[in-house]
Design a protein around this motif. Structure first.
Motif, PDB file in Angstrom:
ATOM      1  N   VAL A 266      81.521 -40.508 -34.163  1.00 33.58           N
ATOM      2  CA  VAL A 266      80.888 -39.298 -33.639  1.00 33.58           C
ATOM      3  C   VAL A 266      79.732 -38.895 -34.557  1.00 33.58           C
ATOM      4  O   VAL A 266      79.713 -39.228 -35.735  1.00 33.58           O
ATOM      5  N   ARG A 267      78.779 -38.175 -33.973  1.00 32.28           N
ATOM      6  CA  ARG A 267      77.698 -37.576 -34.753  1.00 32.28           C
ATOM      7  C   ARG A 267      77.544 -36.143 -34.270  1.00 32.28           C
ATOM      8  O   ARG A 267      77.468 -35.892 -33.069  1.00 32.28           O
ATOM      9  N   ASN A 268      77.471 -35.219 -35.216  1.00 36.47           N
ATOM     10  CA  ASN A 268      77.308 -33.820 -34.824  1.00 36.47           C
ATOM     11  C   ASN A 268      75.831 -33.467 -34.733  1.00 36.47           C
ATOM     12  O   ASN A 268      74.959 -34.300 -34.969  1.00 36.47           O
ATOM     13  N   SER A 269      75.544 -32.228 -34.404  1.00 34.58           N
ATOM     14  CA  SER A 269      74.158 -31.812 -34.199  1.00 34.58           C
ATOM     15  C   SER A 269      73.343 -31.807 -35.491  1.00 34.58           C
ATOM     16  O   SER A 269      72.124 -31.816 -35.445  1.00 34.58           O
ATOM     17  N   GLU A 270      74.010 -31.823 -36.645  1.00 28.79           N
ATOM     18  CA  GLU A 270      73.294 -31.902 -37.915  1.00 28.79           C
ATOM     19  C   GLU A 270      72.988 -33.342 -38.309  1.00 28.79           C
ATOM     20  O   GLU A 270      72.380 -33.589 -39.345  1.00 28.79           O
ATOM     21  N   GLY A 271      73.455 -34.315 -37.520  1.00 26.69           N
ATOM     22  CA  GLY A 271      73.197 -35.723 -37.816  1.00 26.69           C
ATOM     23  C   GLY A 271      74.212 -36.353 -38.740  1.00 26.69           C
ATOM     24  O   GLY A 271      73.970 -37.430 -39.289  1.00 26.69           O
ATOM     25  N   ILE A 272      75.362 -35.713 -38.938  1.00 26.31           N
ATOM     26  CA  ILE A 272      76.406 -36.257 -39.801  1.00 26.31           C
ATOM     27  C   ILE A 272      77.332 -37.125 -38.960  1.00 26.31           C
ATOM     28  O   ILE A 272      77.827 -36.706 -37.925  1.00 26.31           O
ATOM     29  N   TYR A 273      77.540 -38.359 -39.432  1.00 28.74           N
ATOM     30  CA  TYR A 273      78.392 -39.314 -38.725  1.00 28.74           C
ATOM     31  C   TYR A 273      79.814 -39.257 -39.278  1.00 28.74           C
ATOM     32  O   TYR A 273      80.019 -39.052 -40.474  1.00 28.74           O
ATOM     33  N   ALA A 274      80.785 -39.479 -38.401  1.00 31.59           N
ATOM     34  CA  ALA A 274      82.187 -39.533 -38.811  1.00 31.59           C
ATOM     35  C   ALA A 274      82.885 -40.632 -38.034  1.00 31.59           C
ATOM     36  O   ALA A 274      82.537 -40.938 -36.895  1.00 31.59           O
ATOM     37  N   SER A 275      83.885 -41.227 -38.668  1.00 31.03           N
ATOM     38  CA  SER A 275      84.705 -42.258 -38.050  1.00 31.03           C
ATOM     39  C   SER A 275      86.113 -41.707 -37.889  1.00 31.03           C
ATOM     40  O   SER A 275      86.668 -41.133 -38.828  1.00 31.03           O
ATOM     41  N   ILE A 276      86.673 -41.886 -36.703  1.00 26.28           N
ATOM     42  CA  ILE A 276      88.037 -41.438 -36.434  1.00 26.28           C
ATOM     43  C   ILE A 276      88.847 -42.673 -36.042  1.00 26.28           C
ATOM     44  O   ILE A 276      88.619 -43.265 -34.985  1.00 26.28           O
ATOM     45  N   PRO A 277      89.788 -43.107 -36.910  1.00 21.93           N
ATOM     46  CA  PRO A 277      90.612 -44.269 -36.572  1.00 21.93           C
ATOM     47  C   PRO A 277      91.424 -44.014 -35.300  1.00 21.93           C
ATOM     48  O   PRO A 277      91.654 -42.868 -34.907  1.00 21.93           O
ATOM     49  N   GLU A 278      91.886 -45.104 -34.682  1.00 24.41           N
ATOM     50  CA  GLU A 278      92.565 -45.023 -33.383  1.00 24.41           C
ATOM     51  C   GLU A 278      93.775 -44.100 -33.383  1.00 24.41           C
ATOM     52  O   GLU A 278      93.940 -43.288 -32.484  1.00 24.41           O
ATOM     53  N   CYS A 279      94.619 -44.191 -34.372  1.00 18.98           N
ATOM     54  CA  CYS A 279      95.866 -43.415 -34.372  1.00 18.98           C
ATOM     55  C   CYS A 279      95.805 -42.235 -35.330  1.00 18.98           C
ATOM     56  O   CYS A 279      96.779 -41.911 -35.996  1.00 18.98           O
ATOM     57  N   SER A 280      94.667 -41.595 -35.407  1.00 17.86           N
ATOM     58  CA  SER A 280      94.510 -40.506 -36.361  1.00 17.86           C
ATOM     59  C   SER A 280      93.607 -39.430 -35.778  1.00 17.86           C
ATOM     60  O   SER A 280      92.814 -39.677 -34.885  1.00 17.86           O
ATOM     61  N   GLU A 281      93.781 -38.239 -36.303  1.00 21.34           N
ATOM     62  CA  GLU A 281      92.872 -37.151 -35.950  1.00 21.34           C
ATOM     63  C   GLU A 281      91.947 -36.821 -37.109  1.00 21.34           C
ATOM     64  O   GLU A 281      91.102 -35.951 -37.000  1.00 21.34           O
ATOM     65  N   LEU A 282      92.125 -37.528 -38.240  1.00 16.29           N
ATOM     66  CA  LEU A 282      91.278 -37.305 -39.407  1.00 16.29           C
ATOM     67  C   LEU A 282      89.906 -37.916 -39.189  1.00 16.29           C
ATOM     68  O   LEU A 282      89.787 -39.009 -38.660  1.00 16.29           O
ATOM     69  N   GLU A 283      88.889 -37.196 -39.608  1.00 14.85           N
ATOM     70  CA  GLU A 283      87.525 -37.708 -39.522  1.00 14.85           C
ATOM     71  C   GLU A 283      87.077 -38.111 -40.917  1.00 14.85           C
ATOM     72  O   GLU A 283      87.209 -37.345 -41.861  1.00 14.85           O
ATOM     73  N   PHE A 284      86.564 -39.331 -41.037  1.00  9.64           N
ATOM     74  CA  PHE A 284      86.028 -39.812 -42.291  1.00  9.64           C
ATOM     75  C   PHE A 284      84.510 -39.835 -42.185  1.00  9.64           C
ATOM     76  O   PHE A 284      83.967 -40.490 -41.290  1.00  9.64           O
ATOM     77  N   ILE A 285      83.842 -39.126 -43.068  1.00  8.12           N
ATOM     78  CA  ILE A 285      82.381 -39.090 -43.054  1.00  8.12           C
ATOM     79  C   ILE A 285      81.865 -40.475 -43.436  1.00  8.12           C
ATOM     80  O   ILE A 285      82.311 -41.074 -44.405  1.00  8.12           O
ATOM     81  N   VAL A 286      80.927 -40.987 -42.635  1.00  5.93           N
ATOM     82  CA  VAL A 286      80.338 -42.309 -42.880  1.00  5.93           C
ATOM     83  C   VAL A 286      78.818 -42.189 -42.835  1.00  5.93           C
ATOM     84  O   VAL A 286      78.277 -41.226 -42.298  1.00  5.93           O
ATOM     85  N   ASP A 287      78.154 -43.177 -43.412  1.00  7.36           N
ATOM     86  CA  ASP A 287      76.692 -43.139 -43.380  1.00  7.36           C
ATOM     87  C   ASP A 287      76.164 -43.931 -42.187  1.00  7.36           C
ATOM     88  O   ASP A 287      76.910 -44.598 -41.475  1.00  7.36           O
ATOM     89  N   ARG A 288      74.887 -43.838 -41.973  1.00 10.08           N
ATOM     90  CA  ARG A 288      74.240 -44.466 -40.816  1.00 10.08           C
ATOM     91  C   ARG A 288      74.366 -45.983 -40.849  1.00 10.08           C
ATOM     92  O   ARG A 288      74.549 -46.611 -39.805  1.00 10.08           O
ATOM     93  N   ASP A 289      74.304 -46.574 -42.042  1.00 11.84           N
ATOM     94  CA  ASP A 289      74.441 -48.031 -42.157  1.00 11.84           C
ATOM     95  C   ASP A 289      75.812 -48.499 -41.680  1.00 11.84           C
ATOM     96  O   ASP A 289      75.930 -49.541 -41.044  1.00 11.84           O
ATOM     97  N   TYR A 290      76.853 -47.734 -41.986  1.00 14.01           N
ATOM     98  CA  TYR A 290      78.199 -48.075 -41.518  1.00 14.01           C
ATOM     99  C   TYR A 290      78.229 -48.078 -39.990  1.00 14.01           C
ATOM    100  O   TYR A 290      78.788 -48.987 -39.371  1.00 14.01           O
ATOM    101  N   VAL A 291      77.622 -47.069 -39.401  1.00 16.89           N
ATOM    102  CA  VAL A 291      77.609 -46.968 -37.932  1.00 16.89           C
ATOM    103  C   VAL A 291      76.902 -48.177 -37.331  1.00 16.89           C
ATOM    104  O   VAL A 291      77.408 -48.803 -36.385  1.00 16.89           O
TER     105      VAL A 291
END
Length: 92
Positions: A55-80
């Motif tokens: 996901v990316r929010n309106s501020e441009g911050i990317y996050a990864s949410i694993p399949e069986c989790s509700e936790l969001e891990f902040i990731v950088d653009r290169d990871y995406v």
């Protein structure tokens, strides 16, 4: 010839008026730039074939949410980008 107190105050007022006008011009330019940004791309949500959601929010911050989790891990653009390329390869 020394300046009078009234002359100094007048010069300070003129300098302040110039700073305020410059600030207003700067704010107007920022509003124009923000208005040109396409709002439909402000945020997105993408589910990969592995079940991970990016996901990316309106501020441009990317996050990864694993399949069986509700936790969001902040990731950088290169990871995406790397994950999207890997996902395309997995789907082929």
């Amino acid at each position: 010839m020394a300046k009078t107190k009234d002359q100094e105050i007048a010069e300070l007022r003129q300098a302040m008026a110039a700073l305020i006008a410059e600030n207003e011009t700067y704010k107007a330019r920022l509003e124009i730039i923000c208005g040109m940004r396409p709002t439909e791309y402000a945020g997105f949500k993408l589910k990969l074939s592995t079940g991970e959601t990016i996901v990316r929010n309106s501020e441009g911050i990317y996050a990864s949410i694993p399949e069986c989790s509700e936790l969001e891990f902040i990731v950088d653009r290169d990871y995406v980008i790397d994950e999207l390329v890997a996902d395309i390869k997995r789907r082929r």
